[in-house]
Design a protein around this motif. Structure first.
Motif, PDB file in Angstrom:
ATOM      1  N   UNK A 181      42.463  48.258  60.140  1.00  0.00           N
ATOM      2  CA  UNK A 181      43.322  49.409  59.861  1.00  0.00           C
ATOM      3  C   UNK A 181      44.730  48.920  59.571  1.00  0.00           C
ATOM      4  N   UNK A 182      45.511  49.746  58.904  1.00  0.00           N
ATOM      5  CA  UNK A 182      46.899  49.399  58.645  1.00  0.00           C
ATOM      6  C   UNK A 182      47.719  49.658  59.893  1.00  0.00           C
ATOM      7  N   UNK A 183      48.608  48.739  60.230  1.00  0.00           N
ATOM      8  CA  UNK A 183      49.329  48.813  61.503  1.00  0.00           C
ATOM      9  C   UNK A 183      50.186  50.059  61.620  1.00  0.00           C
ATOM     10  N   UNK A 184      50.757  50.515  60.517  1.00  0.00           N
ATOM     11  CA  UNK A 184      51.679  51.651  60.574  1.00  0.00           C
ATOM     12  C   UNK A 184      50.969  53.003  60.564  1.00  0.00           C
ATOM     13  N   UNK A 185      49.656  53.014  60.341  1.00  0.00           N
ATOM     14  CA  UNK A 185      48.905  54.262  60.262  1.00  0.00           C
ATOM     15  C   UNK A 185      48.523  54.773  61.651  1.00  0.00           C
ATOM     16  N   UNK A 186      48.190  56.073  61.754  1.00  0.00           N
ATOM     17  CA  UNK A 186      47.603  56.585  63.015  1.00  0.00           C
ATOM     18  C   UNK A 186      46.349  55.792  63.351  1.00  0.00           C
ATOM     19  N   UNK A 187      46.225  55.404  64.598  1.00  0.00           N
ATOM     20  CA  UNK A 187      45.124  54.535  64.999  1.00  0.00           C
ATOM     21  C   UNK A 187      43.882  55.336  65.382  1.00  0.00           C
ATOM     22  N   UNK A 188      42.706  54.799  65.091  1.00  0.00           N
ATOM     23  CA  UNK A 188      41.473  55.459  65.518  1.00  0.00           C
ATOM     24  C   UNK A 188      41.271  55.297  67.021  1.00  0.00           C
ATOM     25  N   UNK A 189      40.271  55.964  67.546  1.00  0.00           N
ATOM     26  CA  UNK A 189      39.949  55.856  68.967  1.00  0.00           C
ATOM     27  C   UNK A 189      39.103  54.612  69.219  1.00  0.00           C
TER      28      UNK A 189
END
Length: 479
Positions: free
Chosen positions: A321-329
């Motif tokens: 995932x991209x570091x600046x994006x909302x993170x998944x669970x």
């Protein structure tokens, strides 16, 4: 066969360029058995002049052999190609057909209507943007109509065309059409389908399929083909954050190490910082490699290989995932809707294999919150699930998995349940949320999540089970 076009003969390169730039619509035909799904697809292709002469001659011959439509050509034979299908006059397996018109390209999934093959229908619907649900004008809304509509809703398909078929057998009655329309809308009011349209047709005779019918002067909503060509299909993935499930680690030599997969959502570019989950290790993208060479960016739907600055440990089944994006669970428990597809019933506590975004783990369904009656939409208690039944369940797995809610991202929010002994796919699931217990267990002493954020998350879980809990609480406080 592609649509009829003079460019094919005059300028094949111009035709291919024009064809390449057309919008693509994937849709499914579903409904009760013998509602005319296969015949409808055959009629679409026949009246659009998309059937080769030798194909037409072959199905004319087979129509006489199987005598399923008396003197009419049985256009269902165009998609029902299996011997068992032709002998019984039913659809068993999902059949895919491709065609195009001047305005759009199409991929059709013709799905069986028998309850026994509901699992095939769910498979066919999983990649579609629109569903054509057929209803026999003589019988109206049936159990399979409701079941297929509910599955369409669970899978997040936003557009439905209800084709009321065999109108020729009810003398093209406007009153009968309106009765079926009202009955379906009454049922669909509890489903998450924002765009529902209705069209009266006769697939066997061709009325309102491709050409407008003079027998329905009371209907002015357009033919089925016109609806398919003009419906506005938005972007399927609602998540803008980048998600790349790793399917393979490519290591052809000492100088190259890339992480392969199909982008499930969002986009990425070289130089951007990424996080590998569940490990949490960080790095930066060096290059995006595809079959056509290096690319400046990658977006949802593309098959790519990422190379990174650092030699961090990333394996098949991990998620980039991209570091600046909302993170998944990241958790070992979640709630999900499950469609059970196995003859052997689902057993609470039994160990199954779960495959989610390329990652395979063992686990169990620890609880059935409620089973859903597709006829009444009632939620009932259940200790197990039978074939084709649908329920909200809690899944617990033996290792951390990374996921998003299915409504946000299909690629990271869906999973299949596999029977460990037979290795058969036993069920399909759509994740709704983390469990409340998982929310609490995921918290660490140094977790930056505030109590207010935690409260909002827990409230969303509670609303899932008790939709009116806030109203009841306020009433109790007031009294």
């Amino acid at each position: 066969m592609s649509h009829q076009s003079d460019l094919i003969a005059d300028d094949i390169l111009a035709y291919l360029k024009q064809h390449e730039n057309k919008d693509l619509l994937r849709f499914i035909t579903c409904g009760n058995v013998d509602d005319g799904k296969s015949t409808l697809i055959g009629r679409l292709l026949h009246d659009s002049k998309l059937i080769f002469e030798d194909q037409l001659a072959a199905i004319q011959k087979d129509s006489q052999k199987y005598n399923t439509t008396e003197d009419e050509i049985d256009l269902a034979l165009l998609v029902d190609g299996l011997q068992a299908e032709r002998e019984q006059g039913i659809t068993i397996d999902v059949a895919y057909r491709y065609f195009s018109t001047d305005k759009r390209k199409f991929i059709i999934a013709d799905c069986p209507g028998h309850e026994q093959y509901t699992r095939n229908m769910a498979t066919g619907a999983s990649t579609c943007d629109l569903a054509v649900i057929l209803i026999d004008a003589r019988y109206g809304v049936q159990t399979q109509t409701r079941r297929h509509s509910y599955i369409v809703s669970l899978l997040g398909i936003q557009h439905v065309v209800v084709a009321v078929n065999k109108m020729d057998l009810v003398d093209f009655s406007e009153e009968r059409f309106n009765e079926i329309k009202a009955a379906y809308l009454d049922f669909a009011g509890s489903l998450n389908i924002p765009d529902i349209r209705f069209v009266p047709i006769s697939a066997l005779k061709g009325d309102n399929v491709v050409n407008a019918s003079a027998k329905t002067p009371w209907y002015d909503g357009g033919t089925l083909m016109r609806l398919l060509e003009t419906v506005e299909i938005g972007r399927r993935a609602q998540l803008d954050a980048f998600r790349l499930p790793v399917q393979y680690v490519n290591r052809p030599n000492l100088d190259f190490r890339g992480f392969c997969g199909t982008v499930a959502a969002g986009q990425i570019a070289p130089g951007e910082e990424i996080v590998a989950l569940p490990s949490g290790k960080r790095s930066k993208v060096v290059a995006i490699v595809t079959y056509e060479g290096e690319q400046a960016t990658a977006f949802a739907g593309q098959a790519i290989t990422l190379t990174l600055e650092d030699e961090i440990d990333i394996s098949r089944g991990d998620l980039i995932v991209r570091a600046e994006d909302p993170q998944p669970s990241v958790a070992q428990a979640f709630d999900a809707h499950v469609v059970w597809m196995n003859e052997a019933p689902l057993q609470v506590g039994k160990e199954y294999a779960f495959k989610l975004a390329g990652k395979s783990v063992f686990g169990r369904i620890s609880q059935i919150a409620h089973r859903i009656d597709v006829n009444t939409m009632a939620q009932t208690e259940a200790s197990q699930l039978g074939l084709n039944e649908i329920a909200l369940v809690t899944v617990e797995v033996n290792a951390p998995v990374v996921f998003d809610p299915y409504t946000q991202c299909r690629g990271t929010g869906s999973f299949i349940v596999i029977d460990r002994l037979s290795n058969a796919t036993a069920g399909a699931g759509m994740i709704t949320a983390l469990t409340a217990t998982a929310h609490l267990s995921a918290l660490k002493d140094d977790d930056p999540m505030s109590l207010r954020q935690l409260e909002r998350e827990l409230n969303s879980v509670i609303r899932q089970y008790f939709p009116d809990w806030e109203f009841q609480l306020k009433r109790k406080q007031h009294s």
